[in-house]
Design a protein around this motif. Structure first.
Motif, PDB file in Angstrom:
ATOM      1  N   LEU A  80      -1.809  -3.057   2.807  1.00  0.00           N
ATOM      2  CA  LEU A  80      -3.260  -3.018   2.634  1.00  0.00           C
ATOM      3  C   LEU A  80      -3.777  -4.428   2.844  1.00  0.00           C
ATOM      4  O   LEU A  80      -3.281  -5.375   2.226  1.00  0.00           O
ATOM      5  CB  LEU A  80      -3.604  -2.550   1.220  1.00  0.00           C
TER       6      LEU A  80
ATOM      7  N   ARG B 185       0.777   5.222   0.073  1.00  0.00           N
ATOM      8  CA  ARG B 185      -0.103   6.371   0.304  1.00  0.00           C
ATOM      9  C   ARG B 185      -0.050   7.261  -0.922  1.00  0.00           C
ATOM     10  O   ARG B 185       1.000   7.766  -1.291  1.00  0.00           O
ATOM     11  CB  ARG B 185       0.347   7.140   1.533  1.00  0.00           C
TER      12      ARG B 185
ATOM     13  N   TYR C 121      -5.575  -0.624   6.307  1.00  0.00           N
ATOM     14  CA  TYR C 121      -4.350  -0.248   5.617  1.00  0.00           C
ATOM     15  C   TYR C 121      -3.560   0.716   6.491  1.00  0.00           C
ATOM     16  O   TYR C 121      -4.105   1.594   7.138  1.00  0.00           O
ATOM     17  CB  TYR C 121      -4.609   0.339   4.232  1.00  0.00           C
TER      18      TYR C 121
ATOM     19  N   VAL D  67     -11.898  -3.908   1.694  1.00  0.00           N
ATOM     20  CA  VAL D  67     -10.677  -3.503   2.373  1.00  0.00           C
ATOM     21  C   VAL D  67     -10.912  -3.666   3.874  1.00  0.00           C
ATOM     22  O   VAL D  67     -11.907  -3.173   4.411  1.00  0.00           O
ATOM     23  CB  VAL D  67     -10.320  -2.037   2.034  1.00  0.00           C
TER      24      VAL D  67
ATOM     25  N   HIS E  89       0.857  -1.182   0.000  1.00  0.00           N
ATOM     26  CA  HIS E  89       0.000   0.000   0.000  1.00  0.00           C
ATOM     27  C   HIS E  89       0.894   1.231   0.000  1.00  0.00           C
ATOM     28  O   HIS E  89       1.708   1.414   0.894  1.00  0.00           O
ATOM     29  CB  HIS E  89      -0.898   0.004   1.237  1.00  0.00           C
TER      30      HIS E  89
ATOM     31  N   GLN F 277      -7.134   3.692  -2.552  1.00  0.00           N
ATOM     32  CA  GLN F 277      -6.746   2.682  -1.576  1.00  0.00           C
ATOM     33  C   GLN F 277      -5.939   1.551  -2.210  1.00  0.00           C
ATOM     34  O   GLN F 277      -5.193   0.880  -1.528  1.00  0.00           O
ATOM     35  CB  GLN F 277      -7.977   2.091  -0.894  1.00  0.00           C
ATOM     36  N   MET F 278      -6.112   1.338  -3.509  1.00  0.00           N
ATOM     37  CA  MET F 278      -5.397   0.253  -4.158  1.00  0.00           C
ATOM     38  C   MET F 278      -4.762   0.720  -5.449  1.00  0.00           C
ATOM     39  O   MET F 278      -5.436   1.268  -6.301  1.00  0.00           O
ATOM     40  CB  MET F 278      -6.347  -0.904  -4.479  1.00  0.00           C
TER      41      MET F 278
ATOM     42  N   ALA G 103      -1.847  -3.948  -6.739  1.00  0.00           N
ATOM     43  CA  ALA G 103      -2.733  -4.605  -5.774  1.00  0.00           C
ATOM     44  C   ALA G 103      -3.992  -5.110  -6.462  1.00  0.00           C
ATOM     45  O   ALA G 103      -4.432  -6.244  -6.223  1.00  0.00           O
ATOM     46  CB  ALA G 103      -3.088  -3.649  -4.642  1.00  0.00           C
TER      47      ALA G 103
END
Length: 155
Positions: free
Chosen positions: A133, A83, A128, A125, A81, A89-90, A94
């Protein structure tokens, strides 16, 4: 089989064979042993037994030697993961690994007596942080519990 729960090691084996991008594939004990997100070694997968329920197709009564059930299995992925400034988020890597796991499992018929092909139920999810994540997919299959041996139904 003797009414044993579904053997999740069949799913672990399938992921090890079909998704070589995963550095580690383990079971529920491996997942439970990790105490913090930074301890996961991404990308990795953990197969956990979720639930079995009676389908009601075969009666649960004295002398029953076969029972139909729905088995649900969770696959928790520990993915890299990063940032992102955009708030995603992915990242693509991923998403591709989630897709590879789904390709390996959806429609796969485990080598277990009375098991149906695996189907996908949901994904989400879980958490994370610390560059990791956690993403979980829930799968299900129909399974037949049965007593072994020719004399099993006579008992």
């Amino acid at each position: 089989m003797n009414f044993e729960p579904f053997d999740t090691s069949l799913i672990v084996q399938r992921l090890r064979e079909q998704v070589p991008e995963l550095q580690f594939v383990g079971g529920a004990a491996d997942y439970a042993a990790v105490k913090e997100l930074s301890s996961f070694r991404p990308p990795s997968a953990y197969v956990v037994f979720a639930e079995e329920t009676n389908t009601g197709k075969f009666p649960a009564a004295p002398g029953v030697c076969i029972q139909s059930c729905t088995t649900q299995i969770g696959v928790v992925l520990a993915l890299r993961h990063y940032r992102e400034q955009r708030g995603d988020q992915m990242q693509q890597e991923a998403r591709q690994l989630v897709g590879a796991v789904r390709v390996a499992l959806i429609g796969h018929k485990p080598a277990s007596h009375g098991a149906s092909p695996v189907s996908w139920v949901s994904g989400k999810v879980l958490d994370y942080d610390a560059g990791v994540l956690l993403f979980a997919d829930l799968y299900q299959l129909h399974n037949t519990l049965h007593k072994d041996g020719p004399q099993a139904c006579a008992r």
